[in-house]
Design a protein around this motif. Structure first.
Motif, short mmCIF file in Angstrom:
data_model
loop_
_atom_site.label_atom_id
_atom_site.label_comp_id
_atom_site.label_asym_id
_atom_site.label_seq_id
_atom_site.Cartn_x
_atom_site.Cartn_y
_atom_site.Cartn_z
N THR A 1 -23.38 32.01 14.65
CA THR A 1 -23.52 31.59 16.04
C THR A 1 -24.76 32.24 16.63
OG1 THR A 1 -21.12 31.37 16.29
CG2 THR A 1 -22.42 31.55 18.31
N ILE A 2 -25.70 31.42 17.06
CA ILE A 2 -26.93 31.92 17.69
C ILE A 2 -26.73 31.93 19.20
CG2 ILE A 2 -29.40 31.55 17.98
CD1 ILE A 2 -29.40 30.03 15.34
N VAL A 3 -26.93 33.09 19.80
CA VAL A 3 -26.75 33.22 21.25
C VAL A 3 -27.87 32.46 21.95
CG1 VAL A 3 -26.53 34.81 23.18
CG2 VAL A 3 -25.67 35.48 20.91
N ASP A 4 -27.49 31.41 22.67
CA ASP A 4 -28.44 30.53 23.33
C ASP A 4 -28.49 30.88 24.81
OD1 ASP A 4 -30.03 28.51 24.25
OD2 ASP A 4 -28.68 26.87 23.69
N TYR A 5 -29.52 31.66 25.20
CA TYR A 5 -29.66 32.05 26.60
C TYR A 5 -31.07 31.77 27.12
CZ TYR A 5 -31.70 36.46 24.79
OH TYR A 5 -32.48 37.42 24.15
N GLY A 6 -31.79 30.89 26.43
CA GLY A 6 -33.08 30.46 26.91
C GLY A 6 -34.21 31.43 26.67
N VAL A 7 -34.00 32.45 25.83
CA VAL A 7 -35.02 33.47 25.57
C VAL A 7 -35.17 33.61 24.07
CG1 VAL A 7 -35.75 35.85 25.96
CG2 VAL A 7 -34.41 34.67 27.71
N GLY A 8 -36.06 32.81 23.45
CA GLY A 8 -36.24 32.92 22.01
C GLY A 8 -36.40 31.55 21.36
N ASN A 9 -36.96 31.58 20.17
CA ASN A 9 -37.24 30.35 19.43
C ASN A 9 -36.04 30.00 18.56
OD1 ASN A 9 -38.51 28.17 18.33
ND2 ASN A 9 -39.92 29.34 17.07
N ILE A 10 -34.97 29.55 19.21
CA ILE A 10 -33.71 29.39 18.48
C ILE A 10 -33.70 28.19 17.55
CG2 ILE A 10 -32.36 30.65 20.18
CD1 ILE A 10 -31.48 28.01 21.35
N ALA A 11 -34.46 27.15 17.87
CA ALA A 11 -34.47 25.97 17.01
C ALA A 11 -35.01 26.31 15.63
CB ALA A 11 -35.29 24.86 17.65
N SER A 12 -36.08 27.10 15.57
CA SER A 12 -36.65 27.48 14.28
C SER A 12 -35.68 28.34 13.48
CB SER A 12 -37.96 28.24 14.49
OG SER A 12 -38.94 27.40 15.04
N LEU B 1 -25.55 26.74 18.06
CA LEU B 1 -26.10 27.37 19.25
C LEU B 1 -25.02 27.40 20.32
CD1 LEU B 1 -29.50 25.43 19.42
CD2 LEU B 1 -28.89 27.39 18.00
N SER B 2 -24.88 28.53 20.99
CA SER B 2 -23.88 28.61 22.05
C SER B 2 -24.29 29.58 23.13
CB SER B 2 -22.51 29.04 21.48
OG SER B 2 -21.56 29.11 22.52
N GLY B 3 -24.09 29.15 24.37
CA GLY B 3 -24.25 30.03 25.52
C GLY B 3 -22.93 30.24 26.22
N ASP B 4 -21.84 29.88 25.55
CA ASP B 4 -20.51 29.99 26.13
C ASP B 4 -19.92 31.36 25.81
OD1 ASP B 4 -17.95 29.09 27.25
OD2 ASP B 4 -17.28 29.16 25.17
N ARG C 1 -19.88 36.05 13.30
CA ARG C 1 -21.23 36.38 12.86
C ARG C 1 -22.19 35.87 13.93
NH1 ARG C 1 -20.47 34.69 8.35
NH2 ARG C 1 -20.25 36.53 7.07
N LEU C 2 -22.90 36.81 14.59
CA LEU C 2 -23.76 36.48 15.73
C LEU C 2 -25.21 36.82 15.44
CD1 LEU C 2 -21.90 37.85 18.90
CD2 LEU C 2 -22.41 35.45 18.40
N LEU C 3 -26.10 35.94 15.90
CA LEU C 3 -27.53 36.22 15.84
C LEU C 3 -28.06 36.20 17.28
CD1 LEU C 3 -30.10 34.90 13.29
CD2 LEU C 3 -30.68 35.10 15.70
N LEU C 4 -28.68 37.31 17.69
CA LEU C 4 -29.24 37.44 19.03
C LEU C 4 -30.77 37.36 18.93
CD1 LEU C 4 -28.90 38.04 22.07
CD2 LEU C 4 -29.01 40.48 21.48
N PRO C 5 -31.36 36.23 19.36
CA PRO C 5 -32.82 36.10 19.31
C PRO C 5 -33.45 36.68 20.57
CG PRO C 5 -31.87 34.06 20.07
CD PRO C 5 -30.72 35.01 19.85
N GLY C 6 -34.76 36.52 20.70
CA GLY C 6 -35.41 36.93 21.93
C GLY C 6 -36.91 37.08 21.78
N VAL C 7 -37.62 36.64 22.81
CA VAL C 7 -39.05 36.90 22.94
C VAL C 7 -39.31 37.18 24.41
CG1 VAL C 7 -39.75 35.45 20.98
CG2 VAL C 7 -39.60 34.44 23.26
N GLY C 8 -40.40 37.91 24.69
CA GLY C 8 -40.76 38.17 26.07
C GLY C 8 -40.30 39.52 26.57
N SER C 9 -39.91 39.57 27.83
CA SER C 9 -39.63 40.82 28.54
C SER C 9 -38.21 41.33 28.31
CB SER C 9 -39.86 40.61 30.04
OG SER C 9 -39.24 41.61 30.80
#
Length: 203
Positions: free
Chosen positions: A3-14, A28-31, A40-48
């Motif tokens: 489950t990829i944490v979908d919170y609008g910060v990161g290149n989750i599609a790739s 993908l889930s933001g719930d 099993r969780l994957l936390l992506p992220g780019v930026g601040s």
């Protein structure tokens, strides 16, 4: 299932595409409820750092990730997602998730010629045996793009380093909590190897 944490910060599609390419399932889930139950969780992220933490808290995803970890989930933070595992980020003077006793600090060169941000391919040296970085057959190389780095209190939490104006931590492991500073989705076969191993990691 990852489950990829979908919170609008990161290149989750790739990341999702790469996970499926290695034969694993990704969603993908933001719930918060879905994330809290995920094994099993994957936390992506780019930026601040501060902005990412603000978004996670505003959506109650920080609490959901904490609940998943308390339930025994295996967690992998990627790039900024790794930094968010720390207790504090210098960028924005923000509190992190606190899973790793560490602070995230700006890379300040000690000599001329050291480039910040650190961008490009780097050889990664494991400091102990984990699935994050392997060198049993050959040295692994990954793609980086970052201006901040994690400084851990306990050296036992450090899983791998690079030599960039001295040793910098680029992978951490503490129980079922894991993080990598580099981008596996941009790291070709070495990234595929890592994500395949993550899909099989015990929960």
């Amino acid at each position: 299932m990852i489950t990829i944490v979908d919170y609008g910060v990161g290149n989750i599609a790739s990341l999702a595409n790469m996970i499926e390419h290695v034969g694993a399932e990704a969603r993908l889930s933001g719930d918060p409820e879905t994330i809290a139950r995920a094994p099993r969780l994957l936390l992506p992220g780019v930026g601040s750092f501060a902005h990412a933490m603000d978004v996670l808290r505003s959506r109650e995803l920080d609490t959901a990730i904490g609940a998943a970890v308390a339930n025994g989930a295996t967690l992998l933070g990627v790039c900024l997602g790794m930094q968010l595992l720390a207790r504090h980020g210098e960028e924005g003077n923000a509190r992190g998730l606190g899973f790793i006793n560490a602070d995230v600090r700006r890379i300040i060169p000690s000599r001329s010629g050291v480039k910040v941000p650190n961008m490009g391919w780097r050889e990664v040296a494991p400091t102990r045996d984990t699935w994050l970085v392997r060198n049993d057959r050959e040295i692994e190389r990954f793609y980086f793009a970052h201006s901040y780095h994690m400084v851990c209190d306990d050296p036992a939490d450090v899983a791998a380093t690079i030599d960039h104006d001295g040793a910098k931590t680029v992978a951490v492991a503490h129980g079922r909590i894991h993080g990598v500073q580099f981008h596996p989705e941009k790291s070709h076969r070495f990234g595929m190897r890592l994500l395949a191993d993550f899909s099989r990691a015990a929960t």
